[in-house]
Scaffold this motif. Structure first.
Motif, PDB file in Angstrom:
ATOM      1  N   ALA A 463       0.858  -1.191   0.000  1.00  0.00           N
ATOM      2  CA  ALA A 463       0.000   0.000   0.000  1.00  0.00           C
ATOM      3  C   ALA A 463       0.889   1.234   0.000  1.00  0.00           C
ATOM      4  O   ALA A 463       2.066   1.174   0.395  1.00  0.00           O
ATOM      5  CB  ALA A 463      -0.925   0.008   1.214  1.00  0.00           C
ATOM      6  N   ARG A 527      -7.643   2.416   2.513  1.00  0.00           N
ATOM      7  CA  ARG A 527      -7.496   3.828   2.173  1.00  0.00           C
ATOM      8  C   ARG A 527      -8.848   4.510   2.282  1.00  0.00           C
ATOM      9  O   ARG A 527      -9.882   3.922   1.943  1.00  0.00           O
ATOM     10  CB  ARG A 527      -6.934   3.952   0.760  1.00  0.00           C
ATOM     11  N   TYR A 535      -5.608   7.008   6.160  1.00  0.00           N
ATOM     12  CA  TYR A 535      -5.907   5.605   5.880  1.00  0.00           C
ATOM     13  C   TYR A 535      -6.012   4.875   7.205  1.00  0.00           C
ATOM     14  O   TYR A 535      -5.548   5.359   8.247  1.00  0.00           O
ATOM     15  CB  TYR A 535      -4.863   4.956   4.970  1.00  0.00           C
TER      16      TYR A 535
END
Length: 586
Positions: A463, A527, A535
């Motif tokens: 991520a 997110r 997030y």
């Protein structure tokens, strides 16, 4: 009184009334006495805590097998006297428990331990070490909030073993049961043959001390701020895995919790976890993983559940449409999971057998068609020895080229270059878990054949964790502890989550959460709205860190950490100016 007695004896009616009066008085006296005894039972000394001490493992040359029970009996005697506990060492039950634990037969061991009624268990060993002898003892508590503790004494002559066990008993009495030695021990009174008390991991203690004062990357004014945390109420389940994503295509994320007997779907909104659905699962399967992905392209994400049925893989796929759960297929002979990166279509991976099995280890990209038929496609060219749960393929530098990031059998995070060579290995351990391939029965059979369990690693999440539009890594840090003389027993001394970024020659830490006493089962990143600087990191936390539930019923917590990336509160240009290079051979 004498006149009344005479009168009572001379008149039958009076005598009857007198006998009734005496009987009533005796009953009152008996009730008062009984109540006083009951009051003493309630207000007096509490019932002594039960401690079972298993026979010591003795691994020194010579005729010293008598120390196996002798050390355990001496420890039990000392603790009973000093800590005011009921310590039991000898007997067929403790012998059976020790044998079952060493063989890895945890089902039998757990049953015997529960039947013993013990609140504490102590296991110990006497081994040669560095031209000395080491007496070690581990104390486990039924209370999951009290982590296992290790105690060690070193000495130079075998004849000092009983003196060492005496010192060990004082350490345990003071640390575990809050009954320390009444007098202060000084050098003159220290037994000459004994070394001072030592921790078994001085280098680890040193490192913990060194890192204790370091920043975590989440302090106020830094690049990252821990904006909010949420912890659910305890759930009476043993969590095996957790994941999150938009299951039904409504734009809202769901949380999927996999337990030993069920699949639970939650929604995290209004600062709470709200259950949407639950479905029971076969309880003879040991579950490893729950992952998500829309491989059949019908707008709903499949929920892939992977586990072991004995020594065989067992996988099931389901869908949630917002109202009900539908099973797409079940009991497929694959270990399955999806692999995904931001902005990319998830890839389904499958493995039929482990690398340790004859001819095993190959991992394939899988396909699920519109009729929900599962088929294998191309084989991945990855290093041998990795399981399907050990790695990810991801672009970490923005070059468009994917590299392999894996956790090896020593729980070290490794990064491979495009040629398949190890580019970087972490100095610290990550990804350790209490989950393993096979069920309890198959694990016991493996233990009897001297085959160690094959442990499963926690997830490597890809991520963007710093807002620079380049992928980063989230990994878990369960602090693994092992018992050298009981190789099938492991536990964890706290846990945390850490985020890393690739920077030229190594992964560097972006942030790390504070250490929590619980065990982290697994985790995922969610997110917020596109373009948001916030997030959430979701994770499941278990109270107990034992790989097998010995005493108490299992319980788990759902957690959400909300992080804020402060793009204007720190020097964000440091990331923009680096222009991280593509991976190159060194």
């Amino acid at each position: 009184m004498k006149l009344n007695l005479c009168c009572a004896s001379s008149h039958p009616g009076h005598r009857h009334r007198w006998l009734l009066t005496c009987f009533s008085l005796l009953c009152c006296v008996w009730l008062i006495t009984a109540n006083s005894f009951a009051a003493e039972d309630k207000t007096g000394s509490p019932v002594k805590r039960q401690v079972v001490i298993l026979p010591f493992t003795v691994e020194i040359p010579g005729s010293y097998t008598y120390l196996k029970h002798g050390l355990a009996s001496t420890l039990a005697s000392r603790l009973s006297t000093r800590a005011n506990v009921a310590a039991v060492a000898q007997g067929s039950t403790s012998d059976q428990m020790a044998a079952a634990l060493k063989e890895g037969n945890h089902a039998v061991f757990g049953q015997l331990l529960r039947q013993s009624g013990a609140e504490y268990m102590a296991i110990g060993s006497l081994t040669p070490k560095n031209n000395q002898f080491e007496l070690a003892c581990y104390v486990f508590s039924q209370n999951s909030a009290q982590p296992p503790r290790q105690f060690v004494q070193n000495f130079t002559a075998v004849d000092d073993a009983m003196q060492a066990i005496d010192e060990l008993a004082w350490d345990i009495s003071g640390t575990i049961f809050s009954k320390p030695r009444p007098e202060i021990r000084d050098a003159a009174r220290q037994p000459s043959g004994l070394a001072a008390f030592q921790t078994a991991h001085p280098e680890r203690a040193y490192r913990e001390g060194q890192y204790a004062g370091m920043t975590t990357g989440l302090e106020a004014g830094g690049l990252f701020t821990l904006a909010n945390t949420l912890r659910s109420r305890p759930l009476p389940v043993q969590a095996m895995d957790i994941n999150a994503g938009d299951l039904d295509g409504d734009g809202k994320d769901e949380v999927v919790l996999l337990t030993t007997t069920s699949l639970m779907i939650y929604r995290y909104d209004d600062s709470q976890f709200r259950m949407l659905a639950t479905v029971n699962l076969p309880n003879h399967i040991r579950y490893h993983s729950v992952t998500l992905g829309d491989l059949n392209q019908n707008g709903l994400q499949e929920i892939y559940i992977s586990g072991s049925n004995g020594d065989l893989p067992d996988a099931t796929a389901m869908e949630w449409d917002g109202r009900r759960i539908t099973t797409l297929f079940e009991h497929a002979r694959w270990y399955l999971r999806t692999m995904s990166s931001p902005g990319e279509t998830p890839v389904l991976l499958g493995q039929r057998s482990l690398a340790e099995d004859l001819g095993g280890g190959d991992i394939f990209e899988m396909d699920l068609d519109a009729q929900n038929t599962l088929t294998e496609r191309k084989r991945l060219n990855i290093p041998k020895g990795l399981s399907v749960f050990d790695f990810v393929l991801a672009d970490l530098d923005g070059s468009g080229s994917k590299v392999l990031v894996a956790i090896n059998n020593q729980n070290r995070l490794q990064l491979y270059d495009t040629a398949g060579s190890v580019r970087w290995t972490s100095p610290d351990t990550f990804g350790a878990s209490n989950n393993f391939f096979g069920t309890l029965t198959s694990a016991n059979n493996a233990a009897s054949s001297e085959k160690e369990p094959v442990w499963i690693r926690t997830r490597i999440v890809i991520a963007d964790l710093d807002g620079d539009h380049i992928n980063d890594i989230l990994v878990g840090r369960n602090r693994l502890e092992t018992v050298p003389f009981m190789p099938n027993l492991r536990y964890f001394a706290g846990s945390s989550l850490a985020a890393f970024k690739w920077d030229r020659f190594s992964l560097i830490r972006l942030w790390e959460t504070k250490k929590i006493p619980g065990y982290i089962t697994n985790y995922q990143v969610l997110r917020a709205d596109p373009g948001s600087t916030e997030y959430s990191v979701l994770f499941a936390e278990a109270e107990t860190s034992y790989p097998f539930i010995f005493w108490q019923s299992a319980s788990a917590y759902l957690n959400s950490y909300t992080l804020q990336v402060n793009l204007h509160g720190s020097d964000q240009s440091i990331w923009d100016s680096q222009k991280l290079p593509a991976f190159e051979d060194q």
